[in-house]
Design a protein around this motif. Structure first.
Motif, PDB file in Angstrom:
ATOM      1  N   ALA A 161      28.224  37.117  37.852  1.00 23.67           N
ATOM      2  CA  ALA A 161      29.170  36.388  37.087  1.00 23.67           C
ATOM      3  C   ALA A 161      29.531  35.145  37.408  1.00 23.67           C
ATOM      4  CB  ALA A 161      30.528  37.446  36.781  1.00 23.67           C
ATOM      5  N   ASN A 162      29.651  34.341  36.567  1.00 22.75           N
ATOM      6  CA  ASN A 162      30.380  32.841  37.070  1.00 22.75           C
ATOM      7  C   ASN A 162      31.694  33.074  36.466  1.00 22.75           C
ATOM      8  OD1 ASN A 162      30.466  32.660  34.086  1.00 22.75           O
ATOM      9  ND2 ASN A 162      28.879  31.153  33.957  1.00 22.75           N
ATOM     10  N   GLU A 163      32.349  31.675  36.852  1.00 21.57           N
ATOM     11  CA  GLU A 163      33.755  31.637  36.518  1.00 21.57           C
ATOM     12  C   GLU A 163      34.176  31.937  35.252  1.00 21.57           C
ATOM     13  OE1 GLU A 163      36.729  27.761  35.826  1.00 21.57           O
ATOM     14  OE2 GLU A 163      35.221  27.576  37.562  1.00 21.57           O
ATOM     15  N   MET A 164      33.586  31.182  34.286  1.00 21.09           N
ATOM     16  CA  MET A 164      33.902  31.612  32.677  1.00 21.09           C
ATOM     17  C   MET A 164      33.816  33.129  32.632  1.00 21.09           C
ATOM     18  SD  MET A 164      31.947  30.513  29.260  1.00 21.09           S
ATOM     19  CE  MET A 164      32.230  31.066  27.809  1.00 21.09           C
ATOM     20  N   GLY A 165      33.018  33.707  33.100  1.00 21.07           N
ATOM     21  CA  GLY A 165      33.002  35.317  32.914  1.00 21.07           C
ATOM     22  C   GLY A 165      34.089  35.767  33.316  1.00 21.07           C
ATOM     23  N   TRP A 223      38.497  43.971  42.671  1.00 20.86           N
ATOM     24  CA  TRP A 223      37.058  43.819  43.230  1.00 20.86           C
ATOM     25  C   TRP A 223      37.035  42.391  42.651  1.00 20.86           C
ATOM     26  CZ3 TRP A 223      32.925  42.044  40.268  1.00 20.86           C
ATOM     27  CH2 TRP A 223      31.881  42.106  40.835  1.00 20.86           C
ATOM     28  N   ILE A 224      37.149  41.690  41.573  1.00 21.87           N
ATOM     29  CA  ILE A 224      36.905  40.250  41.481  1.00 21.87           C
ATOM     30  C   ILE A 224      37.484  39.519  42.295  1.00 21.87           C
ATOM     31  CG2 ILE A 224      37.336  38.522  39.730  1.00 21.87           C
ATOM     32  CD1 ILE A 224      37.117  40.790  37.245  1.00 21.87           C
ATOM     33  N   GLU A 225      38.792  39.802  42.740  1.00 21.29           N
ATOM     34  CA  GLU A 225      39.268  38.970  43.755  1.00 21.29           C
ATOM     35  C   GLU A 225      38.669  38.895  44.963  1.00 21.29           C
ATOM     36  OE1 GLU A 225      43.625  37.912  46.075  1.00 21.29           O
ATOM     37  OE2 GLU A 225      43.407  39.751  44.706  1.00 21.29           O
ATOM     38  N   GLU A 226      38.031  39.991  45.439  1.00 24.37           N
ATOM     39  CA  GLU A 226      36.916  40.261  46.568  1.00 24.37           C
ATOM     40  C   GLU A 226      35.879  39.454  46.291  1.00 24.37           C
ATOM     41  OE1 GLU A 226      36.984  44.234  47.294  1.00 24.37           O
ATOM     42  OE2 GLU A 226      39.167  44.488  47.908  1.00 24.37           O
ATOM     43  N   PHE A 227      35.359  39.572  45.077  1.00 20.93           N
ATOM     44  CA  PHE A 227      34.088  39.037  44.814  1.00 20.93           C
ATOM     45  C   PHE A 227      34.273  37.385  44.926  1.00 20.93           C
ATOM     46  CE2 PHE A 227      31.298  36.977  41.436  1.00 20.93           C
ATOM     47  CZ  PHE A 227      29.913  37.289  41.907  1.00 20.93           C
ATOM     48  N   VAL A 228      35.266  36.926  44.486  1.00 23.59           N
ATOM     49  CA  VAL A 228      35.361  35.399  44.545  1.00 23.59           C
ATOM     50  C   VAL A 228      35.496  35.057  45.872  1.00 23.59           C
ATOM     51  CG1 VAL A 228      37.193  33.762  43.785  1.00 23.59           C
ATOM     52  CG2 VAL A 228      36.399  35.365  42.302  1.00 23.59           C
ATOM     53  N   LEU A 229      36.138  35.778  46.774  1.00 25.56           N
ATOM     54  CA  LEU A 229      36.255  35.317  48.178  1.00 25.56           C
ATOM     55  C   LEU A 229      35.043  35.474  48.975  1.00 25.56           C
ATOM     56  CD1 LEU A 229      39.860  36.915  48.719  1.00 25.56           C
ATOM     57  CD2 LEU A 229      39.387  34.484  48.631  1.00 25.56           C
ATOM     58  N   ASP A 230      34.394  36.706  48.540  1.00 26.66           N
ATOM     59  CA  ASP A 230      33.047  37.032  49.165  1.00 26.66           C
ATOM     60  C   ASP A 230      31.896  35.947  49.058  1.00 26.66           C
ATOM     61  OD1 ASP A 230      34.258  38.964  50.519  1.00 26.66           O
ATOM     62  OD2 ASP A 230      33.510  40.702  49.347  1.00 26.66           O
ATOM     63  N   THR A 231      31.978  35.478  47.625  1.00 23.46           N
ATOM     64  CA  THR A 231      31.014  34.619  47.595  1.00 23.46           C
ATOM     65  C   THR A 231      31.389  33.046  47.638  1.00 23.46           C
ATOM     66  OG1 THR A 231      31.695  34.648  45.115  1.00 23.46           O
ATOM     67  CG2 THR A 231      29.902  36.252  45.720  1.00 23.46           C
ATOM     68  N   LYS A 232      32.529  32.747  48.156  1.00 23.98           N
ATOM     69  CA  LYS A 232      32.992  31.690  48.399  1.00 23.98           C
ATOM     70  C   LYS A 232      33.149  30.787  47.415  1.00 23.98           C
ATOM     71  CE  LYS A 232      31.911  31.175  53.399  1.00 23.98           C
ATOM     72  NZ  LYS A 232      31.761  32.880  53.423  1.00 23.98           N
ATOM     73  N   MET A 233      33.480  31.426  46.129  1.00 30.41           N
ATOM     74  CA  MET A 233      33.596  30.752  44.891  1.00 30.41           C
ATOM     75  C   MET A 233      35.192  30.210  44.982  1.00 30.41           C
ATOM     76  SD  MET A 233      33.712  32.347  40.827  1.00 30.41           S
ATOM     77  CE  MET A 233      31.991  33.036  41.022  1.00 30.41           C
ATOM     78  N   GLU A 234      35.377  29.113  44.376  1.00 28.74           N
ATOM     79  CA  GLU A 234      36.686  28.263  44.449  1.00 28.74           C
ATOM     80  C   GLU A 234      37.561  29.148  43.540  1.00 28.74           C
ATOM     81  OE1 GLU A 234      38.006  23.731  43.990  1.00 28.74           O
ATOM     82  OE2 GLU A 234      36.929  24.503  42.425  1.00 28.74           O
ATOM     83  N   VAL A 235      38.735  29.276  44.288  1.00 26.30           N
ATOM     84  CA  VAL A 235      39.696  29.815  43.688  1.00 26.30           C
ATOM     85  C   VAL A 235      40.695  28.844  42.824  1.00 26.30           C
ATOM     86  CG1 VAL A 235      41.818  31.706  43.601  1.00 26.30           C
ATOM     87  CG2 VAL A 235      39.905  31.913  45.198  1.00 26.30           C
ATOM     88  N   ASN A 236      40.017  28.433  41.739  1.00 25.07           N
ATOM     89  CA  ASN A 236      40.650  27.347  40.978  1.00 25.07           C
ATOM     90  C   ASN A 236      41.867  27.769  40.018  1.00 25.07           C
ATOM     91  OD1 ASN A 236      39.470  28.264  38.725  1.00 25.07           O
ATOM     92  ND2 ASN A 236      37.665  26.808  38.844  1.00 25.07           N
ATOM     93  N   SER A 237      42.443  26.873  39.377  1.00 18.49           N
ATOM     94  CA  SER A 237      43.545  27.128  38.540  1.00 18.49           C
ATOM     95  C   SER A 237      43.422  28.163  37.564  1.00 18.49           C
ATOM     96  CB  SER A 237      44.253  26.079  37.939  1.00 18.49           C
ATOM     97  OG  SER A 237      43.334  25.241  37.192  1.00 18.49           O
TER      98      SER A 237
END
Length: 534
Positions: A172-176, A195-209
């Motif tokens: 998944a990307n940010e939009m999804g 799970w999504i919060e952990e996925f964002v952190l694990d993949t080092k995706m930017e937690v933007n606004s």
């Protein structure tokens, strides 16, 4: 270009649209002697995405067809976007048939816009058929269908499709993620949200606004305000600037648990960034200050708002009402009735002003306001308004009138109004009305321990010991247990939750010391407290 006879009209037209000059672009297009399909496509795209003039976009599409110009894969995505925004599914279907006849159904941009158009028009079956016919689905295809389900209120289907996308190996990307988090909030699916919060952190995706706001929203919606605030703190530490949506969600969390210090920080931040006057941020600030007990701060925000909508006015009326400042609530209501150019009193407004009357016992004013709903404002009273009148009459000791009012109501009143009437019956020792109220309450919510306890006390006060014992016995038979109360208290910018009589909390000594000072201060202010334990 004119002086030097440079014949590049299509190049110039696209640049004019990039400059967002509608009048110049329209005039220039009208001077083209023979506009080709490229010129029409450029105008249709500009009308759709730059100026959101969807009706004109469709008009240009039909003009293009009337001139015999062939529409292509640069035309239809914007035509379908316009149809979706206008909810004109019939035009969309006609264009879809042309896509089919032209062999453009395999173009990915056309397919994605088709899914979006059908979903926005509520034709989710058609959207899903387009999606299912795609053999080489990319991430945009999945996101379009998931977004369609989510925005049309089919949260479960959105989450299920997201799970299927993951099982097919797409990341998944940010939009999804933002879309599916909205669906998780509607379903209360905290597991997937975490799970999504952990996925964002694990993949080092930017937690933007956008992702941050969606996560904060799911936690605030499901009673996890502490987690929402912790996530917001993490966003601040990471250097992310919260936007208006994030601030509204955080203020909602602050209001839920009384986090006044953080709410004040948000207020200062919004002022610094120049977004405090945003109507949604301002309204959220009013709600936060009111629920944290700072009504004067709430009123200051309200007075400084350059634009107010119905929600802003209603929030201020409800704030005064909740804190027993009935005359101020009524004053704001009368101002809204006269000054509210962009806002008129609605159902929620009357719940607020009637509640204000309830809190201070303004029986006649409450009756007058209730009657004015239909006579002056063209509103049909709902169950909430009837319940307010029942509550108002009950608190005034007019239990027989309240019961008569209940029997004339179009629906049964809610538990709050009936609970107030039962409490009034207990205070007055009225058995006649209380038995009818008890029957309704136990039918509505057989798991509420308070109803059994009050009923038992009413019978006991009237020395009807057998009936009193019967209520206690019925409570045990149904497995109903009293739930201990709990509260939050803020110390050194940290929120602590503790239960009634809690001595095991690691800050219990400090908590009880603060409560003792509050108790002493209230006594000095002249309040008489009914306290069992401090």
């Amino acid at each position: 270009m004119l002086i030097n006879s440079i014949p590049k009209p299509n190049f110039l037209l696209s640049k004019l649209i990039d400059l967002k000059d509608f009048n110049y672009s329209s005039l220039f297009f009208s001077q083209l002697p023979h506009p080709n399909d490229y010129a029409f496509n450029v105008m249709i795209r500009g009308l759709t995405t730059t100026w959101q003039k969807y009706n004109l976009s469709l008009e240009f599409y039909y003009r293009m067809k009337a001139l015999g110009l062939k529409s292509n894969n640069f035309t239809y995505p914007f035509v379908f976007i316009s149809c979706g925004c206008l909810l004109t599914v019939d035009h969309g279907r006609l264009a879809h048939s042309m896509v089919f006849r032209s062999g453009l159904g395999l173009d990915c941009h056309v397919r994605h816009s088709l899914i979006t158009m059908y979903a926005r028009c509520g034709e989710l079956g058609c959207a899903r058929k387009v999606f299912d016919d795609i053999t080489d689905r990319d991430l945009v295809s999945w996101n379009s269908m998931i977004s369609g389900y989510s925005k049309m209120g089919f949260a479960r289907e959105a989450v299920e499709l997201f799970g299927r996308m993951r099982s097919e190996g797409l990341e998944a990307n940010e939009m999804g993620l933002v879309t599916v988090l909205g669906a998780c909030g509607s379903l209360g699916d905290l597991g997937l949200g975490r799970w999504i919060e952990e996925f964002v952190l694990d993949t080092k995706m930017e937690v933007n606004s956008f992702i941050g706001s969606a996560l904060i929203n799911i936690y605030a919606q499901n009673g996890l305000s502490d987690e929402a605030i912790s996530l917001f703190d993490a966003m601040k530490e990471a250097g992310q600037d919260p936007n208006e949506i994030t601030l509204v969600e955080v203020l909602s969390a602050c209001a839920s648990i009384g986090a006044l210090d953080l709410g004040k920080w948000v207020d200062a931040y919004a002022s610094q960034k120049g977004i405090k006057h945003d109507v949604y941020v301002g309204t959220a600030l009013i709600d936060m200050y009111a629920k944290c007990g700072s009504v004067d701060y709430a009123f200051r925000v309200f007075e400084n708002m350059p634009m107010k909508n119905e929600v802003s006015w209603n929030a201020m009326i409800s704030a005064f009402a909740f804190h027993g400042r009935a005359q101020e609530a009524l004053s704001v209501f009368h101002r809204m009735s006269k000054e509210g150019v962009t806002a008129c009193p609605d159902d929620i407004t009357f719940v607020g002003v009637l509640s204000a009357c309830v809190h201070v016992g303004l029986v006649e004013e409450g009756r007058r306001l209730f009657n004015s709903m239909s006579s002056s404002f063209g509103l049909v009273p709902k169950i909430e308004h009837y319940s307010c009148i029942v509550d108002l009459l009950a608190r005034a000791g007019l239990v027989y009138e309240a019961w008569d009012f209940i029997e004339r109501m179009p629906e049964k009143p809610d538990e709050i109004a009936l609970g107030a009437l039962l409490g009034a019956c207990q205070k007055l020792g009225n058995i006649d009305v209380s038995e009818g109220v008890m029957q309704l309450l136990l039918e509505m919510d057989p798991s509420d321990s308070g109803n059994y306890v009050i009923s038992s006390k009413i019978y006991a006060n009237s020395k009807r010991w057998d009936d009193s014992a019967r209520m206690r016995s019925l409570m045990r038979q149904r497995g109903v247990a009293k739930v201990p109360g709990f509260s939050w208290i803020e110390m050194d910018a940290q929120l602590h939750q503790f239960c009634a009589g809690d001595c095991l909390h690691h800050n219990s000594e400090e908590i009880y010391e603060i409560l003792y000072f509050i108790y002493e201060e209230m006594k000095m202010e002249g309040y008489i407290l009914n306290i069992k334990r401090l």
